[in-house]
Motif scaffolding. Structure first.
Motif, PDB file in Angstrom:
ATOM      1  N   SER A  88       4.233  -8.534  -4.685  1.00  0.00           N
ATOM      2  CA  SER A  88       2.804  -8.711  -5.048  1.00  0.00           C
ATOM      3  C   SER A  88       2.337 -10.230  -4.480  1.00  0.00           C
ATOM      4  O   SER A  88       1.213 -10.442  -4.130  1.00  0.00           O
ATOM      5  CB  SER A  88       2.380  -8.811  -6.629  1.00  0.00           C
ATOM      6  N   LYS A 128      -3.396   0.771 -14.933  1.00  0.00           N
ATOM      7  CA  LYS A 128      -2.621   0.510 -13.681  1.00  0.00           C
ATOM      8  C   LYS A 128      -0.946   0.912 -14.241  1.00  0.00           C
ATOM      9  O   LYS A 128      -0.459   1.385 -13.104  1.00  0.00           O
ATOM     10  CB  LYS A 128      -2.678  -0.814 -13.463  1.00  0.00           C
ATOM     11  N   SER A 132       1.068   3.721 -11.907  1.00  0.00           N
ATOM     12  CA  SER A 132       2.315   3.320 -11.174  1.00  0.00           C
ATOM     13  C   SER A 132       3.476   4.157 -11.644  1.00  0.00           C
ATOM     14  O   SER A 132       4.495   4.366 -10.799  1.00  0.00           O
ATOM     15  CB  SER A 132       2.463   1.697 -11.649  1.00  0.00           C
ATOM     16  N   ARG A 135       3.083   7.561 -10.126  1.00  0.00           N
ATOM     17  CA  ARG A 135       3.493   7.652  -8.442  1.00  0.00           C
ATOM     18  C   ARG A 135       4.964   7.452  -8.138  1.00  0.00           C
ATOM     19  O   ARG A 135       5.632   8.012  -7.422  1.00  0.00           O
ATOM     20  CB  ARG A 135       2.605   6.586  -7.882  1.00  0.00           C
ATOM     21  N   ARG A 136       5.612   6.545  -8.880  1.00  0.00           N
ATOM     22  CA  ARG A 136       7.050   6.187  -8.989  1.00  0.00           C
ATOM     23  C   ARG A 136       7.677   7.614  -9.083  1.00  0.00           C
ATOM     24  O   ARG A 136       8.772   7.971  -8.484  1.00  0.00           O
ATOM     25  CB  ARG A 136       7.341   5.331  -9.793  1.00  0.00           C
ATOM     26  N   PRO A 152       1.221   2.207  -5.366  1.00  0.00           N
ATOM     27  CA  PRO A 152       0.956   1.889  -6.680  1.00  0.00           C
ATOM     28  C   PRO A 152       0.387   0.537  -7.171  1.00  0.00           C
ATOM     29  O   PRO A 152       0.626  -0.641  -6.408  1.00  0.00           O
ATOM     30  CB  PRO A 152       2.299   2.083  -7.491  1.00  0.00           C
ATOM     31  N   MET A 154       0.554  -1.559  -9.166  1.00  0.00           N
ATOM     32  CA  MET A 154       1.860  -2.472  -9.993  1.00  0.00           C
ATOM     33  C   MET A 154       3.199  -2.091  -9.502  1.00  0.00           C
ATOM     34  O   MET A 154       3.544  -0.861  -9.265  1.00  0.00           O
ATOM     35  CB  MET A 154       1.731  -2.452 -11.450  1.00  0.00           C
ATOM     36  N   SER A 155       4.204  -3.104  -9.382  1.00  0.00           N
ATOM     37  CA  SER A 155       5.416  -2.756  -9.191  1.00  0.00           C
ATOM     38  C   SER A 155       5.981  -2.271 -10.452  1.00  0.00           C
ATOM     39  O   SER A 155       5.792  -2.393 -11.423  1.00  0.00           O
ATOM     40  CB  SER A 155       6.227  -4.028  -8.378  1.00  0.00           C
ATOM     41  N   ILE A 156       7.219  -1.364 -10.215  1.00  0.00           N
ATOM     42  CA  ILE A 156       7.779  -1.020 -11.629  1.00  0.00           C
ATOM     43  C   ILE A 156       8.401  -1.991 -12.285  1.00  0.00           C
ATOM     44  O   ILE A 156       8.262  -2.071 -13.293  1.00  0.00           O
ATOM     45  CB  ILE A 156       8.762   0.293 -10.767  1.00  0.00           C
ATOM     46  N   VAL A 159       5.599  -3.369 -14.379  1.00  0.00           N
ATOM     47  CA  VAL A 159       5.373  -2.503 -15.424  1.00  0.00           C
ATOM     48  C   VAL A 159       6.593  -2.769 -16.568  1.00  0.00           C
ATOM     49  O   VAL A 159       6.203  -2.935 -17.697  1.00  0.00           O
ATOM     50  CB  VAL A 159       5.542  -1.083 -14.907  1.00  0.00           C
TER      51      VAL A 159
END
Length: 742
Positions: A88, A128, A132, A135-136, A152, A154-156, A159
Motif C-alpha cells: 500500500s 473492503k 478483498s 477476490r483473493r 483488491p 486491501m492486501s490479504i 485483512v
C-alpha cells in the motif's frame, strides 16, 4: 558469536523508539495526513510494523492473560509483514491501531489494548475486507469474472492484521469480564468471513497462514465466550455454525470442537432445540434432542479414531457410555465397544464395559458369562470391579448363589486396606447372597444359621460405611423384616425414607408394609398418603395399589374398589401420554401394563370376595387381553371356580397356572387345598405341594395352616406336628404384611 550479539543489540536499540513512532503515525493520521513508509524514521525490514507483526499467534491463542512481551525478534515473518506495508505504500490509521493494540496486549496492558482497539472502525473497513477476501478466493480458484483482475482494496495481510485486532479485542474483553461484548466482537470475524464467502472456503484453498489461524481461534473461542456470558442458546448455535460452515479447519480442530459441543450438550443442563438444516437430504437423520446430537458427534469422533484420522481419545468412550446409558441404549453402546480396534482398549476393560451394557439391558446371564471369562484369566490379578458386578448379578437374580458368595468373599480379600466404602458394598452383597441362600435351605437349623451370617455381614457393611448408604440400609431393613424383628426394621425403614429425601416410592411402600405387619393399618395409610402428596402423578401407581390393599385389610372393600378404579384411570391416561420412540419410555409403558394386569387380578379377587361373579369375569377378561399366559390370572380364575363350588374346574385352572410358572406359591397351596377337599388322592402328593410352597416361601402362613390341617386328618402323624404347624401359621399371620417385603 560477537556478530550475533551486535545484531541483537542493534535490534533492541531500534525497538526503543517503537511506541513514539506509532504515536506519531496515529497523530498524523488524526490530522488527515498520510504517513509514507519511507518517512517513518528510516523504515526497513526491522521497522515497528515488521517487528510487531512477526509475533506468532500462539502468543495470544494459548492462554488469555498470559501473554507477555517478548523482545526477541523472529525473522521468519518479517517479509510477510513488510509486504503488508509496501503493497500500500503507507500505514493507515486502522492498521497502526491494530499494531499498537497488539503490542499493548502482548505486554499485558489489556485495558490500554482495548482502548486502542476500540478506535478501529471495523464497520467501515468490513466491506473492503469482504471484497478483498472474495477476490483473493476468486484469483486462487482461477475463476473468470470481470472483477477478477481488479486489485483488491486491501492486501490479504492487512485483512489478517485487522481481523487479528478484532480477536485480540475479544480476548481483552474476556479477560476484563465483559463476556457479551467479547462474544459480539468475536462474532464479527465470523460474520465478515461468512459474508465474503457464503459457500465457505473452497477445498485445498491456499489461505494466508495468519488469517487462517485467526479464523480458527475465533471459531473455537466464540462458544466459550457465549457460555461465559450465560447465553446457552447462542453457545449451541455457535457450535453448530462452527461445524456446519466450511471454515477450512484441520481435522484436529474440528474434532476438538465436536468433543466440546458433545460435552456441552450432555452436561450443561440446557435443552437444545433440534437443528433446522436446510441443506440436508431428504430422509437424513436429524437429532431430536441433546442426547441424540451428542451421540452423533461422539460416534463421528469414534469413526475418525478408527480410521486413523485423529489420535485415540479414551474419554470419548466415557462420554458416549454416559450418553447411551442415559437414553437406555445399552446394546448400542455394546455394539460400539465391540467394533473398537483391539489396541484401543484392553481386553479386561472391554469385557467389563460389555458386561455393564448387557446388565443394563437386562441380559444378566450374558453379562455374568463375560465377567467369568475375565475372572478366569490368570493375567487379571486385580479385578475388584468385576467381582462386585458378578456378585450383584448373582444376588439380584438369585442365580449361582454359591458362585456369588465366592465372588464377594474374594472381592473383600482383594479390597483389604483399600477404599472402605467399596469394602462395605462387598460385605452388603455377601449378606444379600447369604440371605438368598438361606431361603433355599430346607433345614430349619441351617436356615437360622445362614440368616445369622447374612445379618452379620450386613451389619459389618453398615459399620464399615463412613456414612449411611441407602442400599445397605434397604437390605438390612428387609432382613430384619423377614426375620420378623419388626421394630428394628421399622427404624431402618424410616432412616431409608430420610436418606432418599422422601423421593423413593419403594422406601415408602416398604415402610407401609412393615406397619401393616404390625397391624397398624391407619398409620400405614397415612404414610402412603404422604408419599402420594410428595410424588408426581405418574409415580403413584404402586402407592395407590398399596393403599387399596390396606383398605382391604381393614375390611373397607368398597373403598378399595374406588381406589383401584381411580388407579386404572390414571394408568390409562399415562399410557396415552407416553411415547414409544424412547427406550426408557417403552420400559415405563411395559411396567405400567404389568401393573395394570396385577390390578385387574386384585379387583377380580376382590369381586370374588364380594360374590360379584360377573364383575370378576370382566376383570379376568381385561387381564387376558394384556397377557393370556399369566399364572396369576389362572390362579384368580381358579379361585372364582372354587367360590362357585366348581372344584374340578378350579383344579384345572390351578394346574394351568403351575404349567406356566411351576414355582407359583399361591397356586401350589390352592392345588393342595382342592386335592385335599376332593379326596381320593394320596396325602403324600398334597404334602409335597405344601412343602414345595414352604421351600419357596417359608413365612407363608396359609401354607403352614393347610399343612397343619393335613397332619390333623392324617392318621400317620402325631397331633404335635399339626399343633406346631398351626402355631407357626398363627405367629406368621400376626406379623404378615399386606404384600411380601421383597
Amino acid at each position: 558469536m560477537r556478530v550475533i550479539r551486535n545484531w541483537i543489540v542493534s535490534k533492541k536499540r531500534k525497538f526503543l523508539g517503537i511506541e513514539e513512532r506509532l504515536e506519531k503515525m496515529i497523530n498524523c493520521m488524526r490530522s488527515g495526513e498520510q504517513v509514507a513508509v519511507d518517512e517513518i524514521g528510516g523504515y526497513s525490514s526491522e521497522s515497528l510494523a515488521t517487528r510487531d507483526y512477526s509475533a506468532t499467534a500462539s502468543g495470544y491463542s494459548s492462554r488469555p492473560g498470559a501473554a507477555e512481551f517478548d523482545p526477541k525478534l523472529d525473522n521468519s515473518n518479517i517479509e510477510e509483514a513488510e509486504s503488508t506495508l509496501r503493497e500500500s505504500g503507507y500505514l493507515n490509521y486502522e492498521e497502526a491501531r491494530a499494531l499498537l493494540g497488539r503490542l499493548e496486549y502482548q505486554k499485558g496492558n489489556f485495558e490500554a489494548a482495548l482502548h486502542v482497539f476500540e478506535g478501529i472502525d471495523i464497520a467501515a473497513v468490513a466491506p473492503k475486507m469482504k471484497i478483498s477476501i472474495s477476490r483473493r478466493c476468486e484469483r486462487n480458484m482461477n475463476r473468470r469474472r470481470s472483477l477478477s483482475d481488479a486489485a483488491p482494496p486491501m492486501s490479504i495481510h492487512a485483512v489478517s492484521l485487522l481481523l487479528e485486532a478484532v480477536l485480540l479485542k475479544a480476548k481483552s474483553l474476556q479477560i476484563l469480564g465483559r463476556f457479551q461484548e467479547a462474544a459480539r466482537s468475536c462474532k464479527t470475524i465470523l460474520d465478515t468471513v461468512e459474508s465474503a464467502l457464503p459457500e465457505g472456503w473452497p477445498e485445498n484453498f491456499d489461505l494466508d497462514r495468519k488469517l487462517q489461524e485467526t479464523i480458527r481461534n475465533a471459531v473455537e473461542l466464540l462458544p466459550e465466550l457465549w457460555n461465559l456470558a450465560g447465553s446457552h442458546q447462542h453457545v449451541i448455535s455457535s457450535f453448530r455454525r462452527a461445524l456446519l460452515y466450511p471454515w477450512n479447519l484441520d481435522i484436529e480442530t474440528t474434532s476438538r470442537i465436536q468433543k466440546e459441543f458433545a460435552m456441552f450438550l450432555l452436561y450443561s443442563g440446557c435443552e437444545a432445540s433440534p437443528p433446522s438444516l436446510r441443506s440436508q437430504l431428504d430422509g437424513s437423520f436429524v437429532p431430536r434432542n441433546n442426547i441424540e446430537e451428542a451421540v452423533l458427534l461422539l460416534l463421528i469422533l469414534l469413526r475418525n479414531s478408527a480410521i486413523g484420522s485423529i489420535e485415540w481419545d479414551p474419554s470419548v468412550v466415557d462420554h458416549l457410555s454416559f450418553a447411551l446409558t442415559v437414553s437406555g441404549e445399552f446394546k448400542t453402546l455394546a455394539q460400539q465397544v465391540e467394533e473398537l480396534l483391539p489396541e484401543t482398549m484392553e481386553r479386561k476393560e472391554r469385557h467389563y464395559i460389555l458386561a455393564l451394557c448387557y446388565f443394563g439391558e437386562g441380559e444378566h446371564m450374558i453379562a455374568l458369562d463375560l465377567l467369568r471369562n475375565s475372572l478366569n484369566d490368570r493375567e487379571n490379578s486385580e479385578c475388584e470391579q468385576e467381582l462386585l458386578l458378578a456378585s450383584k448379578i448373582c444376588a439380584d437374580n438369585m442365580v449361582c448363589v454359591e458362585d456369588g458368595i465366592k465372588y464377594s468373599c474374594k472381592a473383600i480379600s482383594q479390597l483389604d486396606g483399600k477404599c472402605m466404602q467399596v469394602v462395605a458394598i462387598a460385605y452388603c452383597l455377601l449378606g444379600v447372597l447369604l440371605s438368598s441362600k438361606s431361603r433355599l435351605i430346607a433345614s430349619d437349623s441351617e436356615k437360622v444359621l445362614m440368616q445369622s451370617e447374612a445379618l452379620r455381614a450386613l451389619k459389618t457393611a453398615e459399620r464399615t460405611m463412613s456414612e449411611s448408604d441407602p442400599y445397605i440400609v434397604l437390605h438390612l431393613c428387609l432382613e430384619y423384616a423377614e426375620q420378623r424383628n419388626l421394630s428394628i426394621a421399622f427404624c431402618h425403614a424410616k432412616e431409608l425414607v430420610k436418606l432418599e429425601g422422601g423421593s423413593s416410592v419403594a422406601a415408602y411402600v416398604l415402610l407401609a408394609r412393615i406397619l401393616s405387619a404390625q397391624k397398624n393399618f391407619v398409620d400405614a395409610e397415612l404414610v402412603i398418603d404422604a408419599a402420594i402428596d410428595q410424588s408426581g402423578k405418574w409415580d403413584q401407581g404402586e402407592l395407590l395399589r398399596t393403599k387399596a390393599k390396606l383398605r382391604i385389610a381393614q375390611g373397607r372393600l368398597r373403598s378399595a374398589v374406588e381406589t383401584y378404579t381411580f388407579l386404572l384411570a390414571v394408568l390409562q391416561v399415562q399410557n396415552k401420554s407416553l411415547g414409544t420412540a424412547n427406550k426408557v419410555m417403552k420400559s415405563k409403558r411395559n411396567r405400567n401394563r404389568n401393573l395394570e394386569m396385577e390390578i385387574w387380578h386384585d379387583l377380580a379377587n376382590l369381586y370374588i370376595a364380594l360374590s360379584q361373579w360377573r364383575d370378576a369375569e370382566v376383570c379376568l377378561a381385561k387381564s387376558k387381553a394384556i397377557n393370556p399366559y399369566s399364572a396369576s390370572r389362572w390362579h384368580s380364575t381358579g379361585l372364582l371356580f372354587k367360590a362357585r363350588d366348581q372344584q374340578q374346574e378350579a383344579l384345572n385352572a390351578f394346574r394351568k397356572a403351575l404349567d406356566i410358572e411351576p414355582n407359583h406359591v399361591p397356586s401350589l397351596i390352592s392345588t393342595a387345598c382342592v386335592l385335599r377337599q376332593l379326596g381320593g388322592q394320596s396325602s403324600s402328593i398334597v404334602r409335597s405341594l405344601l412343602n414345595d410352597a414352604l421351600r419357596l416361601d417359608r413365612t407363608n402362613p396359609n401354607a403352614w395352616y393347610n399343612l397343619g390341617l393335613l397332619y390333623k386328618h392324617d392318621l400317620g402323624t402325631s397331633a404335635l406336628e399339626a399343633a406346631e404347624c398351626f402355631e407357626a401359621a398363627a405367629h406368621l399371620e400376626e406379623t404378615s404384611p399386606i404384600e411380601p417385603f421383597r
